[in-house]
Design a protein around this motif. Structure first.
Motif, short mmCIF file in Angstrom:
data_model
loop_
_atom_site.label_atom_id
_atom_site.label_comp_id
_atom_site.label_asym_id
_atom_site.label_seq_id
_atom_site.Cartn_x
_atom_site.Cartn_y
_atom_site.Cartn_z
N TYR A 174 34.46 40.56 25.09
CA TYR A 174 35.71 40.36 25.83
C TYR A 174 35.51 39.31 26.91
O TYR A 174 34.64 39.42 27.76
CB TYR A 174 36.18 41.67 26.47
CG TYR A 174 37.46 41.52 27.25
CD1 TYR A 174 38.60 40.97 26.65
CD2 TYR A 174 37.55 41.90 28.59
CE1 TYR A 174 39.79 40.81 27.37
CE2 TYR A 174 38.73 41.75 29.31
CZ TYR A 174 39.85 41.21 28.69
OH TYR A 174 41.02 41.04 29.40
N ASP A 175 36.35 38.28 26.85
CA ASP A 175 36.39 37.22 27.86
C ASP A 175 37.58 37.50 28.77
O ASP A 175 38.73 37.28 28.39
CB ASP A 175 36.56 35.86 27.16
CG ASP A 175 36.75 34.71 28.14
OD1 ASP A 175 36.85 34.95 29.36
OD2 ASP A 175 36.80 33.55 27.67
N PRO A 176 37.31 38.02 29.99
CA PRO A 176 38.43 38.42 30.85
C PRO A 176 39.21 37.24 31.43
O PRO A 176 40.38 37.40 31.78
CB PRO A 176 37.74 39.22 31.97
CG PRO A 176 36.34 38.70 32.01
CD PRO A 176 36.01 38.34 30.59
N THR A 205 35.98 47.09 31.91
CA THR A 205 34.91 46.46 32.69
C THR A 205 35.21 44.99 32.93
O THR A 205 35.00 44.47 34.03
CB THR A 205 33.56 46.63 31.98
OG1 THR A 205 33.34 48.00 31.69
CG2 THR A 205 32.43 46.10 32.83
N GLY A 206 35.72 44.32 31.91
CA GLY A 206 36.06 42.90 32.05
C GLY A 206 37.10 42.67 33.11
O GLY A 206 37.01 41.72 33.91
N ALA A 236 28.85 46.66 36.56
CA ALA A 236 29.52 46.61 35.26
C ALA A 236 28.75 47.39 34.21
O ALA A 236 29.33 48.10 33.39
CB ALA A 236 29.68 45.15 34.82
N GLU A 237 27.42 47.28 34.24
CA GLU A 237 26.62 48.03 33.26
C GLU A 237 26.76 49.53 33.48
O GLU A 237 26.88 50.30 32.51
CB GLU A 237 25.15 47.63 33.33
CG GLU A 237 24.31 48.34 32.27
CD GLU A 237 22.94 47.74 32.09
OE1 GLU A 237 21.96 48.51 32.14
OE2 GLU A 237 22.83 46.51 31.91
N LEU A 238 26.76 49.95 34.73
CA LEU A 238 26.94 51.37 35.02
C LEU A 238 28.31 51.87 34.54
O LEU A 238 28.42 52.96 33.98
CB LEU A 238 26.80 51.60 36.53
CG LEU A 238 26.90 53.05 37.00
CD1 LEU A 238 25.79 53.90 36.40
CD2 LEU A 238 26.82 53.12 38.54
N PHE A 292 32.98 29.66 37.25
CA PHE A 292 33.21 28.76 36.11
C PHE A 292 33.55 29.60 34.88
O PHE A 292 32.78 30.50 34.53
CB PHE A 292 31.95 27.93 35.87
CG PHE A 292 32.09 26.86 34.83
CD1 PHE A 292 32.57 25.61 35.17
CD2 PHE A 292 31.74 27.11 33.51
CE1 PHE A 292 32.69 24.61 34.21
CE2 PHE A 292 31.86 26.13 32.54
CZ PHE A 292 32.34 24.87 32.89
N PRO A 293 34.67 29.37 34.20
CA PRO A 293 34.98 30.15 33.00
C PRO A 293 33.86 30.03 31.97
O PRO A 293 33.28 28.96 31.80
CB PRO A 293 36.27 29.51 32.49
CG PRO A 293 36.86 28.82 33.67
CD PRO A 293 35.69 28.36 34.49
N GLY A 294 33.58 31.10 31.28
CA GLY A 294 32.51 31.09 30.30
C GLY A 294 31.57 32.26 30.48
O GLY A 294 30.36 32.14 30.37
N PHE A 295 32.13 33.44 30.75
CA PHE A 295 31.34 34.66 30.82
C PHE A 295 32.13 35.77 30.14
O PHE A 295 33.35 35.68 29.98
CB PHE A 295 31.01 35.04 32.27
CG PHE A 295 32.18 35.18 33.18
CD1 PHE A 295 32.85 36.39 33.30
CD2 PHE A 295 32.64 34.10 33.92
CE1 PHE A 295 33.95 36.52 34.14
CE2 PHE A 295 33.73 34.21 34.77
CZ PHE A 295 34.39 35.43 34.88
N CYS A 296 31.42 36.80 29.71
CA CYS A 296 32.08 37.85 28.93
C CYS A 296 31.29 39.14 28.98
O CYS A 296 30.14 39.18 29.43
CB CYS A 296 32.25 37.40 27.47
SG CYS A 296 30.67 37.14 26.62
N VAL A 297 31.92 40.20 28.49
CA VAL A 297 31.27 41.49 28.28
C VAL A 297 30.90 41.58 26.80
O VAL A 297 31.74 41.27 25.94
CB VAL A 297 32.21 42.65 28.64
CG1 VAL A 297 31.52 43.99 28.43
CG2 VAL A 297 32.70 42.52 30.07
N SER A 298 29.67 41.97 26.51
CA SER A 298 29.23 42.08 25.11
C SER A 298 28.71 43.50 24.86
O SER A 298 27.80 43.96 25.54
CB SER A 298 28.12 41.06 24.82
OG SER A 298 27.64 41.21 23.49
#
Length: 289
Positions: free
Chosen positions: A141-143, A30-31, A61-63, A120-126
């Protein structure tokens, strides 16, 4: 070991993959897809406030995560941010509705959507898995940086296979603290600002990445010594709390009570600065409790 005995040991699986392996696979796939959509989202809407954003990529992404997980564990429950109405009451009701779940996946498909929208960097999958209300698997995961943080209850925490450990800072004065500017403007943000003002003169420095999950991953990895924020949701922090705990740190509510899935106002630290941090937040009237 025969096949029937294997099935007795893990009756909830329909495949040979462990929940941790499934979580890692879902977060990584997903990332990578999210990264391909950076700067290319088609829909942008707001939820709780004009600062609380959601895109078509969050929903897609959630799906994707839901399908990847439930393919292997169709009997498990699934709590994802995008399936819940905005606001603390809806969040609490949703969590309460899964109170009796044996296995509950708790997912934030993009934690740090504003950063994602801005490029902007600073997002992830949790992704977290709770067993009877206790988090047993946490994956973040920080892609953008290709950093994968993984924790299993009782088995430690790792970033790309290397054990993570919290920092050794012994007081606030030598600590770099993570803080958040919560999108809930009436209750959470004013309290956070009180806490931030108190911490600004007591710490080495403050940092706001814009992702609660990454804040917790960074505390676990020793990059920051603590994190304080009022007004969080279970999907923001469930995975990250296990990372911190399994890296030797401490997670409580802002009054110092033990963490549980319903905690919304949180302190997460290396353990050494926890009491001092809690006292500063208490004295500032910024606990939210």
């Amino acid at each position: 070991m025969n096949q029937s005995h294997d099935q007795d040991q893990v009756p909830y699986t329909v495949s040979s993959k462990s929940p941790t392996a499934v979580a890692i696979n879902a977060a990584a796939k997903t990332g990578e897809w999210i990264k391909t959509r950076l700067g290319n989202h088609k829909e942008l809407n707001t939820k709780l406030s004009p600062q609380d954003l959601v895109t078509d990529v969050d929903k897609g992404a959630e799906l994707m995560i839901r399908k990847l997980i439930l393919t292997h564990f169709p009997d498990h429950e699934f709590l994802g941010e995008e399936g819940i109405q905005p606001g603390p009451e809806a969040s609490a009701e949703a969590l309460a509705s899964y109170e009796d779940a044996e296995y509950l996946w708790i997912v934030d498909p993009i934690d740090g959507t504003t950063n994602f929208v801005q490029g902007f960097p600073g997002f992830c999958v949790s992704i977290a898995l709770a067993h009877h209300g206790k988090v047993i698997v946490g994956v973040i995961y920080d892609p953008v940086r290709d950093e994968l943080f993984v924790a299993e209850k009782g088995k430690g925490a790792y970033m790309h296979g290397n054990p993570t450990r919290v920092s050794g800072d012994k007081d606030l004065a030598s600590s770099v603290m993570a803080i958040g500017f919560n999108p809930e403007r009436d209750f959470a943000l004013p309290l956070n600002m009180k806490g931030i003002e108190a911490l600004a003169t007591r710490t080495r420095s403050l940092r706001a990445v814009g992702s609660a999950a990454l804040h917790l991953a960074y505390v676990a990895a020793g990059r920051m010594s603590g994190y304080y924020e009022v007004g969080l949701n279970s999907w923001d922090i469930a995975a990250g709390t296990l990372l911190v705990q399994e890296s030797g740190g401490k997670v409580t509510d802002t009054k110092g009570n033990p963490y549980h899935l319903g905690v919304r106002h949180m302190l997460a630290t290396n353990g050494l600065i926890h009491q001092e941090l809690q006292q500063v937040i208490e004295q500032a009237g910024a606990t939210g409790l």
